[in-house]
Enzyme design. Sequence first.
Site, PDB file in Angstrom:
ATOM      1  N   LYS A 163       0.884  -1.167   0.000  1.00  0.00           N
ATOM      2  CA  LYS A 163       0.000   0.000   0.000  1.00  0.00           C
ATOM      3  C   LYS A 163       0.925   1.221   0.000  1.00  0.00           C
ATOM      4  CE  LYS A 163      -2.931   1.771   3.768  1.00  0.00           C
ATOM      5  NZ  LYS A 163      -4.092   1.446   4.601  1.00  0.00           N
ATOM      6  N   LYS A 165       1.320   5.242   0.425  1.00  0.00           N
ATOM      7  CA  LYS A 165       0.653   6.387   1.035  1.00  0.00           C
ATOM      8  C   LYS A 165       0.866   7.613   0.169  1.00  0.00           C
ATOM      9  CE  LYS A 165      -1.046   5.025   5.005  1.00  0.00           C
ATOM     10  NZ  LYS A 165      -2.469   5.231   5.307  1.00  0.00           N
ATOM     11  N   ASP A 194      -3.287   4.553  -0.609  1.00  0.00           N
ATOM     12  CA  ASP A 194      -4.166   5.139   0.403  1.00  0.00           C
ATOM     13  C   ASP A 194      -3.982   6.642   0.349  1.00  0.00           C
ATOM     14  OD1 ASP A 194      -5.773   5.774   2.520  1.00  0.00           O
ATOM     15  OD2 ASP A 194      -4.710   4.563   4.009  1.00  0.00           O
ATOM     16  N   GLU A 220      -7.692   3.566  -1.720  1.00  0.00           N
ATOM     17  CA  GLU A 220      -8.328   3.665  -0.390  1.00  0.00           C
ATOM     18  C   GLU A 220      -8.637   5.118  -0.066  1.00  0.00           C
ATOM     19  OE1 GLU A 220      -6.088   1.538   2.559  1.00  0.00           O
ATOM     20  OE2 GLU A 220      -7.021   2.586   4.247  1.00  0.00           O
TER      21      GLU A 220
HETATM   22  C1  MUC Z   1      -4.766   4.169   7.354  1.00  0.00           C
HETATM   23  O1  MUC Z   1      -5.360   5.180   7.005  1.00  0.00           O
HETATM   24  O2  MUC Z   1      -5.031   3.148   6.752  1.00  0.00           O
HETATM   25  C2  MUC Z   1      -2.624   2.068   8.242  1.00  0.00           C
HETATM   26  C3  MUC Z   1      -1.467   1.684   7.670  1.00  0.00           C
HETATM   27  C4  MUC Z   1      -0.746   2.831   7.418  1.00  0.00           C
HETATM   28  O3  MUC Z   1       0.340   2.916   6.878  1.00  0.00           O
HETATM   29  O4  MUC Z   1      -1.468   3.896   7.839  1.00  0.00           O
HETATM   30  C5  MUC Z   1      -2.596   3.451   8.497  1.00  0.00           C
HETATM   31  C6  MUC Z   1      -3.826   4.263   8.518  1.00  0.00           C
HETATM   32 MG    MG Z   2      -6.477   4.138   5.390  1.00  0.00          MG
END
Ligand code: MUC
Ligand code: MG
Length: 376
Positions: A163, A165, A194, A220
């Site tokens: 994932k 960010k 995300d 996400e």
């Molecule tokens: C989220 O928003 O998902 C979960 C894993 C990550 O890296 O951040 C979180 C919060």
């Molecule tokens: Mg998230």
Amino acid sequence: MKIERIETFLVDVPTRRAHKLAFATVAAQNYVIVRVHAQGLVGTGEAATIGGPRWGDESTEAIKANIDTYIAPVVIGQDALNLNVIEDRLERSVRGNAFARAAVAMAVYDLAARARHQSVASLLGGPMATAIDLAWTLASGHTDKDLAEAEELLAARRHRHFKIKIGFGDPDHDVAHVVRLAEALAGRATIRVDVNQGWDEHTATRLIPRLEAAGVALVEQPLPRWNVDGMARLTAQSKLAIMADEGVASIHDAILHAKMHAADVFALKVTKAGGYAETRRIAAIARAAGLSLYGGCMLETGIGTAGYLQLFSTLVPFAWGCELFGPLLIDDGLTTTALEVRDFAIHLPSGPGIGVELDEAKLDFYRRDRNRSSVS
Ligand code: MUC
Ligand code: MG
């Protein structure tokens, strides 16, 4: 088995590397550890927040204050073995404060399961799986570093779902970063992003097709949690999967997203939902609406991770796996034994309660009032 006493501790644990999200860069994770005492037994729970009251409404400082002042009196004197009554009292007596309620509920479940010489998963009817595919978040903020990290984790057979960010920088720059990673890892790993509510609808509509073309599997929470209409439009337009995270924290959020088909996948988190009962209800709504599940996290220690995992193991299938990697991101998992991660999955521990034991010496070392660790 009357609950006699509840203790709370603020704990800060440094991360192995800076973790960059849309709304904060984390160098130390903040936790509230909750200990519930009854008849010589102790149950342990945890609430983790990311960047204080930035991911959600609660900070660890507020969680501790609200448990100590308002929530502890609601459960002290209650029967720890009647979990339905405990969670119902928590839901009826305290508005909001989901993370605080969840940490207490987790500790009471741990206590009740230990009293019955069972795991929390057994108490919930039994696990349907003993391992769940474990995703990792690439969030160093640098494409080359993220790529090197992904290659290392793939080679170690630790993670094959990544994932990324985004949402914290220029959106086109963020997408170029993701496209490079997706192209380099194509056919060997799945890539998800995300956005943590970081885009507006126009930006998401413009950029999701580019992510799709690069082979990204899932986006996400691209939009702010209030924009359910926008999420529905994106879900209808996109071939890749859209996941709701911040937007789905209660049964009311879940039913709205389900009715409007405002997501293909729900991220479950015990803390955002305020406990085990509400998390199970959200999972039931997803099932009723034909939506998929993902096991989310808030970068918990081994305590919160095990607490989440016990429940998740009873709710499979998690079509998108889980991201219970918190203990691997921080310097110290706070437990006497580490959770087992191998063959791209996290494995359910076999011990009683949440299945792991709090390391009291580590709690003592990292608790904030002892002033031995830095606070982010
Ligand atoms: C989220 O928003 O998902 C979960 C894993 C990550 O890296 O951040 C979180 C919060
Ligand atoms: Mg998230």
